[in-house]
Every structure is written in structure tokens, then in C-alpha cells.
Enzyme design. Structure first.
Site, PDB file in Angstrom:
ATOM      1  N   GLU D  79       0.836  -1.195   0.000  1.00  0.00           N
ATOM      2  CA  GLU D  79       0.000   0.000   0.000  1.00  0.00           C
ATOM      3  C   GLU D  79       0.877   1.253   0.000  1.00  0.00           C
ATOM      4  OE1 GLU D  79      -3.015  -0.086  -0.574  1.00  0.00           O
ATOM      5  OE2 GLU D  79      -3.543  -2.175  -0.143  1.00  0.00           O
ATOM      6  N   CYS D 142      -7.588  -2.181   8.283  1.00  0.00           N
ATOM      7  CA  CYS D 142      -6.254  -2.236   7.678  1.00  0.00           C
ATOM      8  C   CYS D 142      -5.735  -0.825   7.405  1.00  0.00           C
ATOM      9  CB  CYS D 142      -6.285  -3.028   6.365  1.00  0.00           C
ATOM     10  SG  CYS D 142      -6.465  -4.812   6.604  1.00  0.00           S
ATOM     11  N   HIS D 166      -0.942  -5.793   1.891  1.00  0.00           N
ATOM     12  CA  HIS D 166      -2.170  -6.585   1.779  1.00  0.00           C
ATOM     13  C   HIS D 166      -1.849  -7.898   1.071  1.00  0.00           C
ATOM     14  CE1 HIS D 166      -5.483  -3.503   2.671  1.00  0.00           C
ATOM     15  NE2 HIS D 166      -5.806  -4.589   3.331  1.00  0.00           N
TER      16      HIS D 166
END
Lengths: 214, 214, 214, 214
Positions: D79, D142, D166
Site C-alpha cells: 500500500e 487495515c 495486503h
């Protein structure tokens, strides 16, 4: 029980074909309680059927499963239908790219897999392996191998049961195709062992709802 | 040229079926140069074949196109293969949900569409309409209608040419299924007009590369 | 209420950009009860912000909506976040392809859309138009325009409310990209009218569950 | 170098969370040349930030990577952006489902990962592991963990570098979600080892084209 499992040569620019890697690893492990034979098939409309017939004549298996690569699919997918059609979106490994041609002149339009595909999928899922029944094996060499296998079973090799398994890219292949799903070699080999043991143990399929609306 | 076009009742909880909306709109417009007949088909494994046969007997068309909803697909998709298999993931509109049953006892395993599907797809794309050839119509009532249509053409209605078109959700349906593609009714109707005029004008298909590797 | 709507030049090899087509059609129709201004933006990291500032200075809108093409998406998607990052997977229309560069040196890392995006999506779906809230506008010129718009609102144009709408390919574009979803121009224009009327009528958003787990 | 890696509790009805399985296996193996600490995080908007702060205070890591499940994604995805927004499509493990709420009142709208994400993705692909940079971590727990980690690094833990990974479903999870991609635990653990060694070895990222048009 005598079992033949085949995998294909790499094609379409890929350096490996996961089906060949997987069946070779399966061959190294063997399948307890059965005589397992592993053979490569060329990704060739003309040579794959010849190689398949030669293997059947040599080995006289009771059960034959052809395995091929389905780059872009996420699951082990057991094919249900093979069609009498060669229609190639890319050239095969001999440079042939047939268009709208029957595989066997005068052969039936399609064969259904002679394996308990729903029972195998249920066993795979139960064992924690992603799997589905598929209603189209395409119109390239994978479909051709499946069609020829089932046509040979219907003509010259009575008693032979057979089918086809499409498998995802290996992780190392998906690494070069961003966004595509993959499956590790060990999961594929575990899946093969399970499919073959289900198919060896039972001829009739599970009666459970399935299929697709479209 | 006499042309029959059918659309299905809503099913699977949808309030509309885009195929019925589209063929009705097509019927209101008509198709210059041909006698166009539009009929609804029930989404029922038992009643759809009866309604289809009744329409063929009444209208004696030269060309018949059944149209159905493929919720989740993005394009007009002309089906190439119908299989002799009823395997329903959901119940039909009579509450029937057959599992692994042939549609026609003793019928061939599959029929190929008797329409120039590649020529129609090329014309659709040329006209700015998203379209593809599909290799599986599923195993629900859409596939059943296509199979029965082609079986009737092969048995009691010689000379009849026929096929099947799957169409996406309408925007109003996709609005209730986030992430799903859709196509506006006008695009679908324009597509139908084009497919029918291509199929009326030519029997042989375009010889262009196509198909799928899997 | 004074409203500015912008659309982009074609890019990435496409002959049209649906956003420019849609806002021009909207401009021809007008928006009852408001003064609507439509302006093109170049698909250029350097010139889009200049054109946007010039339009804001000239028109002094209360509300501004930039619209851009998201080839591959199936729905009208209202962007929620613009990030201070230029990272271009392809060159813009000036041949520039910035990598990992801030859009505004020293600017905040991100802005949130100053529009009731959930209320607009609810109204679109209610009206039968496929729509969703999106959490990333990418890192190309679309995101750059949204970021600059919201940065200008936060600095030199207090009181300005603004946001960004990504729209699918037109059918004529998807016809050249097999498998991709599309949306007709009329649906997009209807969607624009609805979004602008919702945004003009209310400043606060609907309090409904939304978002994404990942 | 002191490294903290976290994984989440199962949520959303799943019996396992692949992130917790993977970081535990990584912890058993250790990471040569560094002091590796593995901690679980609760899938809870309120308790995850507390657990994260407690771990940082106890362990004083130089590098922290939070890992979470992205069911439906096919690749390891690093991310790039965490947003100051809690917007939960489902309830967390405490039954909380916040809507459109900032995570940190008065905090910046977003943080960028302080890790060489492009270098890590390049190394993963080179090693045969499917990987991509992602521009949205969603708006659930998250994203919240990533935002809090980077906010703590920007406030109370200067010098701390951190980010978020992820990961796909495990095969055993995808077996219960037909059609979904998966990744084997061993591939994930190999990926984690590689990401951490790249991040430990370099602070600056690779200057290569990336990003997304939308």
C-alpha cells in the site's frame, strides 16, 4: 489401476508450462495403489493427438487425465465439455493456427468428461484447494487433447475413462503478468493426487446442484 | 425472409429481463426487408421448449434468434455452442432445478450455432458495439432454449437457421448490483438489428482468427 | 448557483474521451435553475492545472466537477480522495511522464472530495444508473486535476466546492477493447445532471455505511 | 535493525486471517541480520491503534510492517496511501461500524508509506512472486492501522519507517469462495522476507514508472 497423466509444453511465450511441471512432480512422487504414468504432450494441433494415441497404445491405462495451463484462471478447473472445433487465437508450437475447423471430420460435436467432476471439485474444496467445474476448455490445443482423448475412448479404447484439468499460472508466471492469479506447484500437485484418487475410487458423480446460468 | 426473435421472462429475482425488453422494442420498430416476429419464452426448462416449438410451427421462420440475459457480462455475446445438459445453479420459474440431466434423451452432446457469429461480431464492433463470440451458454434455460432450437432445426424444421445471443444487465439492473457492467436498451436493440441483418444477408461465416486458449 | 464542469482531451491512443463528449452534451442541454459552464481540460500534468485555474478565475463557480475517463470501470464512480502524487504509467499529451513527484510542493498529502458523494451515488442508483464511490483516482492527470481543484478551493477560492467523476468507456471504445465494460453517452449525461442537482441541493452527505475493507 | 511485523485477527466470518498465519510463520523462522518481532493486532478500530502503540513503545523498532488480508486480490500488494477516514462496510470484531469519521481528529488527510514500495515490488517479481503497488488500502481497520502507524512515526516515534502489505486469501479460504484467487502461505512468507530485507537495506525507492491512470 493404470493411470496416465499428461502435461503440455510451454506455449504463447511462457518459459514454463505449469501442467508439465506439475505432472512431472506427481510422477516423481507416484500415486500409492496405482500404476501412474506421466507423459508430455506437445502444444501442437497435429502432434498432440498422435502423442496421446501412442501413449494410450503403449500404456493401456484405465484412467487418463490431461492437464493444461489456463493463464488468468484462479482455480483448479475440471473441464466438463470438449468440442469438435479448432479455432486458435494464437499459433501453436508448430506455427499452425487453424480457424473454424473440426478436430475429427465427422466426429460428434462434443464429448462430456467421463470423470466424476463434481465429486472431485467437492473433495478439492473440502481439502482446502480452490476448484470449480468449467463448461469450456476453449478451442486451442487443450480442448483438442481433451476431445481426442474422449474420442479415442469412444472408438478404439473402450473402457478408458478420461478428462481434462486446467490449472492457473504458477506464481513465477503471474509475477510477469501483473494482476493475474496464480497457484503454487505444491497445491497443484496435491490437487492432482486428490482428483486422481477420487476418479480411481468412483465412476459415478455426486448429485449436487451446479452448472451456470450463462 | 421470416425471422423469429425470442426473449425470456425475468428470473433469479430480477424485476425485468433485458432480453424481453429488447426484443419487444425491436418488434415495435420492425426490421426493414423482413417479416419479423417476436415471442416471449418462459424461463422454464419444461415450458420454454414447448413455446419454442409452438412458435416455429406457427411462424415457420427461416431464421430464429433466442436472446437471454447474462448478468455480469459486459458485451453482446453470440453463443457458439449449446450442450445437451441441464444443470441448474438456481431454480427456474417453475421451481425446477434439474441436475446433470440431458435436455434431449439420446440427442447429440452439442450443437454449434448455425449463424455467421464471427461476421456478426465483426459488424457489431465496426458499428461501435462491444461484442464477442462465447463458447459456453451455461447449463440453465438459455442453453436449453438454444439446444432445443438447434435440435428442432436438425430434426423437424430443416432449413431453419438459428442461434443465441446473451446480453448484459440493463443499467437499471446493474444499479442494484454494484460493480457489474451493463448495456443500454438502445445499444442492445441496435445490436439486434445488426446481427439479424448480417445473418439474413449471409450464411457463411467470416474466416478470421478467433476462439480461446482456455 | 454557478457550476463548472470539465472534460478531458482524448489520451492513451483513444480517438475520443467520453468525459469531453458527455460534458459538451450536458452543456448543450443546460441545467435548469443554475448557470452551467463547460470547459475542456488538456490531458497534461502542466497545462490542466493552468486551464483549471483560468476557468475558476473567469467563472467564479460555486461548484466544480471535473470528469475523466476510467477505461475498464463499469460504473459512474465518484472519487473520494485526491493524492499529492504524480506517478504516470503512460505519457500525458505533452509527452511528460512524471515519476513519484508531488503535484504541489509542500501541499497536503491528500484532499477529500467536498461533495456529498454517498448521496449522489444513492440518487444515481435510485434512478437506475450504476454508480459507486471510489477511493483512488489513480496518479495520472485525472487525480492531478482533482487535487489541484481541491487545493485551489482550499487556498485561493474559498467557498468553492468540488470533486471528480470517473466514467466508463463509451460503447464505441469498448468495441475496440474486447471484454471491457461501457456506458452509453445518454446514461452518462443523465448521471451528470443528477450528480450536479444533488450536489447543488445539499452540502452534507448521507450517513450510510460504505467504504471498502481493502 | 529492529523490525516489527504485525498480522490481524480473523474477521468477516473467516476462520483464519492469512496475515496472522504468515507473520507467525515468519516469526518462527526469524530474519537473519535483524531482530524481528511479531505481534498480533485485533481487527478493531479502537483496539488496533492501542496495540500498535504499545508494541512500538515496548520494542522501539526501526521498521514496522503491518500485514492484512485483502480477500479477492491476487497479489502481494504494498500500500502506498493511508487516509484519515474510517468508513466500514462491515462491523469490526468489536461490533463497531464507523461511518465517515476521521481516524485522528485534526490529523493530515493522508500519509504515504515510508518504504521503498517500488523497489520491493520489483524484487518480489524478480523472485517470481506476484506483486503490485496499491493506491488504496480501503477504509476499514487495515487502512486504520497503516494510518495510525504512519501518524505515530510522524509524531511520537521519529525515525520509525513503516508501511502496509495486503495479501490474498489462502487457498483454504478461496476454496470456500469460488472464483477468488489465492496465494500459498509459503509464497507469502517468502514475500515477507524479501520485502523486509529490501526495506532494511535501502531507504530510497527505485525511480521507475508506475502508478495508475485511474
Amino acid at each position: 489401476m493404470r493411470i496416465l497423466v499428461t502435461g503440455f509444453d510451454p506455449f504463447g511465450g511462457e518459459p514454463v508450462n505449469p501442467s508439465l511441471e506439475a505432472v512431472r512432480e506427481l510422477g516423481r512422487r507416484g500415486l500409492p495403489g496405482s500404476e501412474l504414468y506421466v507423459r508430455p504432450l506437445p502444444t501442437s494441433f497435429s502432434r498432440a493427438p498422435q502423442a496421446l494415441r501412442a501413449a494410450l497404445e503403449e500404456l493401456r491405462p484405465d484412467l487418463a487425465l490431461c492437464v493444461g495451463q489456463a493463464g488468468g484462471r484462479a482455480e483448479l478447473s475440471l473441464e466438463r465439455v470438449a468440442v469438435n472445433l479448432a479455432d486458435a487465437p494464437i499459433a501453436d508450437n508448430d506455427g499452425d493456427q487453424p480457424t473454424d475447423r473440426p478436430l475429427v471430420e465427422g466426429g460428434p460435436n462434443a464429448y462430456f468428461a467421463a470423470l466424476p467432476v463434481k465429486a472431485a471439485v467437492a473433495a478439492l474444496r473440502e481439502a482446502g484447494l480452490p476448484a470449480s467445474v468449467s463448461l469450456s476448455a476453449g478451442t486451442f490445443v487443450c480442448n483438442a487433447a481433451m476431445y481426442h482423448l474422449l474420442h479415442l475412448a469412444a472408438t478404439d479404447f473402450p473402457g478408458l475413462r478420461g478428462g481434462f484439468l486446467h490449472i492457473p499460472f504458477l506464481p513465477e508466471q503471474a509475477a510477469r503478468h501483473p494482476g493475474r492469479p496464480s497457484m503454487g506447484l505444491l497445491e497443484v500437485v496435491r490437487g492432482l493426487e486428490l482428483i486422481l484418487s477420487v476418479c480411481a475410487a468412483q465412476e459415478t458423480d455426486l448429485e449436487v446442484a451446479g452448472g451456470a446460468t450463462h
